[in-house]
Scaffold this active site. Structure first.
Site, short mmCIF file in Angstrom:
data_model
loop_
_atom_site.label_atom_id
_atom_site.label_comp_id
_atom_site.label_asym_id
_atom_site.label_seq_id
_atom_site.Cartn_x
_atom_site.Cartn_y
_atom_site.Cartn_z
CG ASP A 62 10.28 9.22 14.64
OD1 ASP A 62 10.32 10.12 14.68
OD2 ASP A 62 9.33 8.15 14.98
CD1 TRP A 66 14.38 3.96 8.06
CD2 TRP A 66 12.09 2.92 9.09
NE1 TRP A 66 13.77 3.33 6.83
CE2 TRP A 66 12.33 2.54 7.21
CE3 TRP A 66 10.72 2.24 9.32
CZ2 TRP A 66 11.24 2.53 6.20
CZ3 TRP A 66 10.27 1.86 8.78
CH2 TRP A 66 10.46 1.65 6.89
CD GLU A 121 0.67 2.33 3.33
OE1 GLU A 121 0.92 4.11 2.61
OE2 GLU A 121 1.50 1.75 3.61
CG HIS A 169 2.50 6.53 5.86
ND1 HIS A 169 3.86 7.26 6.15
CD2 HIS A 169 2.79 5.59 5.46
CE1 HIS A 169 4.64 6.42 6.24
NE2 HIS A 169 4.51 5.43 5.82
CG ASP A 182 -0.95 -6.74 9.39
OD1 ASP A 182 -0.45 -6.11 8.66
OD2 ASP A 182 -2.29 -7.23 8.78
CG HIS A 239 8.11 5.09 6.99
ND1 HIS A 239 8.97 4.88 5.54
CD2 HIS A 239 6.64 3.86 6.82
CE1 HIS A 239 7.98 4.25 4.68
NE2 HIS A 239 7.17 3.36 5.65
N GLY A 272 0.86 -1.42 0.07
CA GLY A 272 0.03 -0.43 -0.29
C GLY A 272 1.12 1.45 0.20
ZN LIG Z 1 4.69 3.60 5.11
#
Ligand SMILES: [Zn+2]
Length: 649
Positions: free
Chosen positions: A246, A238, A227, A230, A287, A236, A187
């Site tokens: 981040d 890292w 997602e 985001h 997950d 992310h 995704g």
């Molecule tokens: Zn991502």
């Protein structure tokens, strides 16, 4: 024959993917491409970043609690029937979003203790839209067949002209596109600040929701959680760079992404070698191995919905309301549970105009499987056969002749504990320090946190003969915490802040005799139980309490010079920005060293002093420490105690 061959091929490809399954998200790559193509995007995102920083750094902003419900439209773009995923699969994804962004996911309890105080409830909910952009009724699901056999991260699925579906107004809806993404791409999302036409989240149909064709190890709906993270301006973990940032202060620095299911603890190779938060939704783990966001991430998301935030218009979207003017089949609302007993409860909802019947779904909150009751003609249903002392979710669907509305947002209730009969709280109202109720010591009693705003304040006295204080909280229905104060000082003397329903034990060994010690009990991030009390006991003793697991927690031998032993020392404020005060209670004069370690174990600040009997305060300037998680250690000889400190400059 052809069909069988395709099925066989499909099965083979699925196996091949599972053998080397690794999360792949294109959100960052898409952002980099958009930045190359659109020079204004950089400016727009910097503006959003300034607004976010302002929100985080403004005390009012930090405390501003915005409850958000985001109308969602799911755009299913399908070529094969398998890609035309079921309503149930879509609903299961909405359920996951509602659990994960409210910290109601059962697996959050897997969070290791060093991070358990960092589980954040985003206070963001999601509904499948019930009203389309024209004001008509909708299920919140749009389906479009396409001749395209797969899509890439080039956004074609977001345009009707390119074999997809044009977005609904991003100021009113979160657009989710579900389609076949080529290769191993799970995704991608567009960050705040990007183009309206492509705003939203894309997920592969195999990695969406928890039922139907959802495929392991990405079958718990966490691709969409990641997602949507985001889409809510989270990076992310890292920082998309080796030991990158981040933009969040309470997450550890990660070397790079983590895949699969890392064993704990997994140490970063970055400066300080902190334990990586591999269970954060913004990592790349499977997950089943991601289950938490942090308060720092929440603040970034909440900033979008504050005044001037780039997604604030969603707060006034009518997308979750039933369409006006009738003709639709409105989503049920007004859910509430009554007559809650140990094994039964009555579930009620508001009547919907035009409804011919209702469907009701009930499940244990820890379960992913609903039990469905159909064809209910009233607006309530008595459910029996429940388990005592358990939290259940339920939701209602309106049926209007041949059509039906989407299921309502889920509500929850908790059955009574067996042997109990509900609980009574004789000390309410005691929501403020000024209204604290005097409680007896060395006496066990029950009380209740009955709403998200309920806080219980208690007042008690110690005596010169029994100065040392221990407070136990047991039978906790949820994650409750306790803090101890004295007199008019609002500094915390000691606290016990375990996660989950672990008992809390607060110990404060002191020489200070006072008639006004205050204990504050509250639910972590507003959790509460309308049905279950907690149990509390304040114990006083002439000898110091200790936490080594001895039967009654008391030291019998008064002669042993326990200056302090694992005594929870006071420390405030936490998180800290400029300075912190460490309060050390001492039974006798002794040599004490207080150190603040960075995550690598390096002492960044240290004070070594002879402290006198009674309460001692030591102040540390933390203004020049980089943001992050530190450990404060108070040491006297071989006795030491450590607490976690968050520095947010
Ligand atoms: Zn991502």
């Amino acid at each position: 024959m052809i069909r069988n061959l395709l099925l066989a091929l499909g099965a083979f490809m699925l196996l091949a993917l599972n053998a080397s399954a690794q999360r792949v998200c294109a959100a960052h790559d898409v952002l980099e491409q958009q930045l190359l193509e659109n020079p204004l995007l950089q400016e727009m995102m910097e503006e959003i970043e300034r607004h976010t920083e302002g929100f985080i750094n403004t005390p009012e902003g930090v405390h501003e609690r915005v409850q958000v419900t985001i109308p969602v439209v799911v755009n299913v773009i399908w070529n094969t029937t398998a890609e035309n995923i079921s309503d149930a699969q879509i609903q299961s994804q909405i359920d996951v979003l509602n659990a994960d962004f409210r910290a109601l996911n059962a697996d959050r309890l897997n969070t290791p203790s060093i991070f358990s105080n960092l589980i954040a409830d985003f206070e963001i909910n999601f509904c499948l839209a019930t009203q389309d952009p024209s004001g008509n009724a909708t299920t919140g699901i749009r389906r479009q067949s396409t001749t395209r056999t797969s899509f890439s991260s080039n956004d074609a699925m977001k345009y009707t002209a390119q074999g997809g579906l044009d977005a609904w107004d991003r100021n009113k809806y979160l657009n989710l596109w579900v389609c076949d993404l080529s290769g191993t791409l799970l995704g991608y999302a567009q960050f705040p600040g990007g183009s309206a036409a492509t705003d939203g989240v894309v997920c592969d149909y195999l990695y969406f929701g928890t039922v139907g064709v959802a495929a392991a190890p990405f079958d718990k709906g966490r691709t969409a959680t990641h997602e949507v993270g985001h889409w809510l301006n989270l990076r992310h973990i890292w920082g998309d760079a080796t030991c990158g940032s981040d933009l969040v202060s309470d997450t550890p620095t990660h070397n790079t992404s983590n895949g699969g299911c890392p064993s704990y603890p997994h140490y970063s190779t970055c400066s300080g070698a902190p334990v990586e938060m591999t269970m954060n939704y913004m990592d790349y783990t499977d997950d089943a191995c991601m289950y938490m966001f942090t308060p720092g991430q929440k603040a970034r998301a909440q900033a979008l919905f504050a005044t001037g935030g780039s997604r604030v218009s969603l707060l006034s979207s009518p997308g979750c309301q039933p369409p006006s003017g009738g003709g639709g089949c409105a989503v049920a609302s007004g859910l509430n549970a009554t007559s809650i007993a140990q094994t039964s409860a009555t579930l009620n909802w508001g009547a919907v105009s035009g409804a011919t019947s209702y469907n009701l779904q009930v499940k244990l909150s820890s379960s992913s499987t609903w039990t469905t009751f159909t064809g209910l003609t009233g607006t309530s249903s008595n459910i029996t056969g429940l388990t005592a002392n358990s939290t259940y979710n339920y939701q209602v669907q309106t049926v209007c002749g041949g059509t039906s509305a989407a299921y309502s947002s889920a509500a929850s209730f908790t059955t009574l504990a067996s042997g109990g009969g509900g609980c009574t709280d004789t000390y309410e109202s005691n929501n403020t320090k000024n209204t604290a109720k005097v409680i007896p010591v060395n006496t066990t009693f029950t009380a209740q946190i009955a709403s998200s705003s309920d806080v219980d304040w208690y007042k008690f006295a110690n005596t010169s003969a029994t100065r040392n204080i221990k407070i136990d909280l047991t039978t906790l229905p949820f994650d409750y915490d306790i803090r101890l104060y004295r007199g008019t000082n609002n500094s915390v003397l000691a606290s016990s802040l375990n996660g989950g329903t672990t008992d809390e034990t607060l110990i404060y060994n002191t020489n200070t005799v006072s008639t006004s010690y205050y204990a504050k009990v509250e639910g972590y991030q507003g959790v509460f139980s309308t049905t279950q009390c907690y149990t509390m006991r304040v114990s006083l003793s002439s000898s110091a309490f200790r936490t080594d697991g001895s039967s009654d927690g008391e030291v019998e031998e008064l002669e042993i010079p326990v200056v302090f032993e694992n005594v929870p020392f006071g420390m405030f404020p936490n998180p800290a920005s400029n300075h912190i005060t460490v309060e050390v209670p001492m039974d006798t004069e002794a040599d004490v060293q207080v150190s603040i370690f960075d995550p690598s174990g390096k002492a960044t600040l240290q004070q070594h002093r002879v402290l006198g009997k009674g309460d001692n305060q030591m102040s540390f300037d933390v203004s020049r420490l980089p943001n992050g998680i530190y450990f404060v250690e108070v040491r006297n000889g071989k006795s030491l105690n450590t607490r976690k400190l968050v520095v947010q400059n």
